[in-house]
Design an enzyme around this catalytic site. Structure first.
Site, mmCIF file in Angstrom:
data_model
loop_
_atom_site.group_PDB
_atom_site.id
_atom_site.type_symbol
_atom_site.label_atom_id
_atom_site.label_comp_id
_atom_site.label_asym_id
_atom_site.label_seq_id
_atom_site.Cartn_x
_atom_site.Cartn_y
_atom_site.Cartn_z
ATOM 1 N N HIS A 2 0.851 -1.191 0.000
ATOM 2 C CA HIS A 2 0.000 0.000 0.000
ATOM 3 C C HIS A 2 0.884 1.238 0.000
ATOM 4 C CE1 HIS A 2 -3.684 2.244 0.793
ATOM 5 N NE2 HIS A 2 -2.965 2.999 1.614
ATOM 6 N N ASP B 215 -13.450 4.313 9.861
ATOM 7 C CA ASP B 215 -12.490 5.125 9.095
ATOM 8 C C ASP B 215 -13.202 5.930 8.016
ATOM 9 O OD1 ASP B 215 -9.784 5.952 8.199
ATOM 10 O OD2 ASP B 215 -10.421 4.901 6.387
ATOM 11 N N ARG C 213 -12.268 14.360 8.516
ATOM 12 C CA ARG C 213 -10.902 14.912 8.546
ATOM 13 C C ARG C 213 -10.622 15.726 7.296
ATOM 14 N NH1 ARG C 213 -7.556 9.918 8.683
ATOM 15 N NH2 ARG C 213 -5.801 11.346 8.624
ATOM 16 N N SER D 135 -5.754 4.962 10.270
ATOM 17 C CA SER D 135 -6.612 4.902 9.094
ATOM 18 C C SER D 135 -6.074 3.894 8.079
ATOM 19 C CB SER D 135 -6.695 6.310 8.489
ATOM 20 O OG SER D 135 -7.232 6.290 7.201
ATOM 21 N N LYS E 261 -7.401 -0.410 7.598
ATOM 22 C CA LYS E 261 -7.923 -0.908 6.320
ATOM 23 C C LYS E 261 -7.098 -2.088 5.809
ATOM 24 C CE LYS E 261 -8.107 3.311 4.902
ATOM 25 N NZ LYS E 261 -8.211 4.614 4.270
#
Ligand code: URA
Ligand code: CA
Length: 442
Positions: free
Chosen positions: A82, A161, A168, A183, A187
Site C-alpha cells: 500500500h 475510518d 478529517r 486509518s 484498512k
C-alpha cells in the site's frame, strides 16, 4: 461514555482509555456521535497526539468496526502493498504481476484517486472492459488460480475510518500521524493480508513532506503491525517529483506495460523492485533484497511478468491485448508541449501541483461524482537535475478539451522550478522501517 469529558481529557493532553477509544470508533461508525463532537476530538488528537497504545487501540477498533476479509482459503502468506499516495505512482501495476510471477500470492484491495494522487482502481478501469468489482469468493478464487487480483472494497470495511476520513478531509485534521497510521493500517488489516509492505512517500507530492515525519509515520505503522501479529515493513521513498514519467490513468497503464515489456525503466521500476523484493521476502520466497530483485528482474526479462498482467486483466474482464499493443488503450485527441521559459537546471518540482494539473485535465475527480477521462494526463519530459534550454519541452499534456491547455501549461511552468545551480541528487529510498529497526539510506 461522556464525549465532552473525552474531548476535554484529550485537550489537556491526557490518554484515552481503551473503553473510550472503542466508544469513539463505534460512535463514528454507527453515526451516534454527532460530527461536531467527533471533529472536536479529532482536532484535539491533532494537537496532543496519541500514545502508541492509544494508536494501536484505535486501529484495532476501526478494523473491527466492519467486515474483515478472510483470505485463509488461499493458503500460504498473502502479501499486500500500500502506498500513502503519490503522483505518477504506478508501482502496483508493475510489482503485483512481477511478484505473482515469482510465486507470491497478492490479494490487493486498492483505492481510487484522492486529492492530487492517482488511484489504481481508476487506472485499471481505463483498460477496455476491465472491472475492479468482485465478490470476496471470486477474489479469493482469482488469487488462488493466478496468484494476484487487484479490486476495490466490496464489503463494509472500516466504516469508522470512512466516517472519520470524510470529516478529517473537511476539518483540517488529515495531517496527524496517529490518525493517518490508524486509518491506513486498519484498512490493510481488515483486507486480510498476512504481511504488508508499505510505501510511505516523502517530499513535495506526499502527505508527509519531511523525511523525519515520514519515518515517524512508518515506525508508528510498523509498531501497530507487530502488536497485531501481522508484520509491516515500510519503505520511505521520494515523492519530490512524479515517480514515473506518466501521470494519468491510461498513460500510467501504458508506462507499466512499457516497463514489463523491457521498453522503459527508471525510478518507477527501481522503487517497484525495492518494494516487490520485500514482498517476496515476506512471502518466504526470497532470501534477501538482492535475491528478491534478481527474481523480479528474471520475471521481467522472461516476459513472465507481462504475461501475468495480461492474465490478471483477462480474469477481471479486460482486454489483455493492451499488453501486446498499448494502442488498444484509450488515447487523447490533443498533445501539447510545455516549453521551458529559461535555460537552467530542473531544481525542484511542486509535485502536488503537477498532480492537480493532471486532475484539471480530467484525470482525477474534483467532486465525488465527477467522471474521469481515462485518456488524459501528462508525460514528464524532464527529471530533477536535468539541464534544459529555453523552449525545450518540460512535459507533454494529453487532453481532449483544448480550452484546458493554456491554464495547464502555465501551471506546469510554475510547478517546475529552474535554477542556475545543479541540485544535489535525492535518494529514491530514504529508509526501511520495521518494528525492530530503522535503516536509513540518505
Ligand atoms: N490514506 C488513508 O487511507 N488514510 C489517511 O489518513 C491518509 C492517507
Ligand atoms: Ca497510488
Amino acid at each position: 461514555m461522556n464525549m465532552v469529558e473525552m474531548i476535554l481529557k484529550k485537550k489537556e493532553g491526557g490518554a484515552l482509555s481503551p473503553e473510550e477509544i472503542r466508544a469513539f470508533a463505534r460512535g463514528a461508525a454507527d453515526g451516534s456521535i454527532p460530527d461536531y463532537q467527533l471533529s472536536a476530538l479529532l482536532m484535539a488528537i491533532c494537537w496532543r497526539g496519541m500514545t502508541a497504545e492509544e494508536t494501536a487501540c484505535l486501529t484495532m477498533e476501526m478494523m473491527n468496526s466492519g467486515d474483515v476479509v478472510d483470505l485463509s482459503a488461499i493458503g500460504g502468506v498473502c502479501v499486500d502493498k500500500h502506498s500513502t499516495g503519490g503522483v505518477g505512482d504506478t508501482t502496483t501495476l508493475v510489482l503485483v504481476p512481477l511478484a505473482a510471477a515469482c510465486g507470491a500470492k497478492v490479494a490487493k484491495l486498492s483505492g481510487r484517486g484522492l486529492g492530487h494522487t492517482g488511484g489504481t482502481l481508476d487506472k485499471l478501469e481505463s483498460i477496455p472492459g476491465c472491472s475492479v468489482e468482485k465478490t470476496e469468493e471470486e477474489f479469493v478464487r482469482q488469487v488462488k488460480e493466478i496468484g494476484c487480483a487487484v479490486i476495490g472494497q466490496s464489503g463494509d470495511l472500516c466504516p469508522a475510518d470512512k466516517a472519520l476520513y470524510a470529516l478529517r478531509d473537511v476539518t483540517g485534521t488529515v495531517g496527524s500521524i496517529p490518525l493517518i497510521a490508524s486509518s491506513i493500517v486498519s484498512k490493510k488489516l481488515a483486507s486480510g493480508a498476512g504481511a504488508i509492505v508499505l510505501d510511505v512517500k516523502t517530499g513535495s507530492g506526499a502527505l508527509m513532506q519531511t523525511v523525519e515525519e515520514s519515518i515517524e509515520l512508518a515506525k508508528t505503522m510498523a509498531d501497530i503491525g507487530a502488536l497485531a501479529g501481522r508484520p509491516i515493513l515500510a519503505l520511505v521513498t521520494g515523492m519530490g517529483q512524479p515517480l514515473g514519467t506518466h501521470v494519468g490513468n491510461a498513460l500510467e497503464v501504458k508506462e507499466a506495460i512499457d516497463i514489463l515489456s523491457g521498453r522503459a525503466g527508471g525510478d518507477l521500476l527501481a522503487v517497484s523492485l525495492e518494494l516487490g523484493s520485500r514482498m517476496l521476502i515476506a512471502s518466504g520466497i526470497a532470501a534477501d533484497v538482492e535475491d528478491g530483485k534478481a527474481r523480479m528482474m528474471e520475471a521481467l526479462h522472461s516476459g513472465a511478468g507481462l504475461r501475468k498482467l495480461a492474465e490478471m486483466i483477462a480474469a477481471q474482464g479486460g482486454d489483455p491485448r493492451v499488453c501486446e499493443d498499448t494502442a488498444y488503450l484509450p488515447h487523447a485527441a490533443y498533445k501539447i508541449s510545455v516549453p521551458a521559459l529559461a535555460d537552467g537546471y530542473v531544481a525542484s518540482m511542486d509535485t502536488t501541483a503537477i498532480g492537480y494539473c493532471a486532475q484539471d485535465l480530467g484525470a482525477g475527480r474534483k467532486e465525488k461524482t465527477d467522471v474521469i477521462d481515462p485518456a488524459v494526463g501528462l508525460v514528464m519530459d524532464v527529471r530533477l537535475g536535468d539541464y534544459v534550454k529555453a523552449g525545450q519541452s518540460l512535459a507533454t499534456l494529453y487532453l481532449n478539451k483544448p480550452e484546458l491547455a493554456n491554464p495547464a501549461v502555465l501551471r506546469m511552468q510554475s510547478a517546475i522550478v529552474l535554477s542556475d545551480e545543479k541540485p544535489a541528487p535525492q535518494p529514491l529510498v530514504y529508509a526501511a522501517v520495521s518494528h525492530e529497526e530503522i535503516l536509513r539510506f540518505d
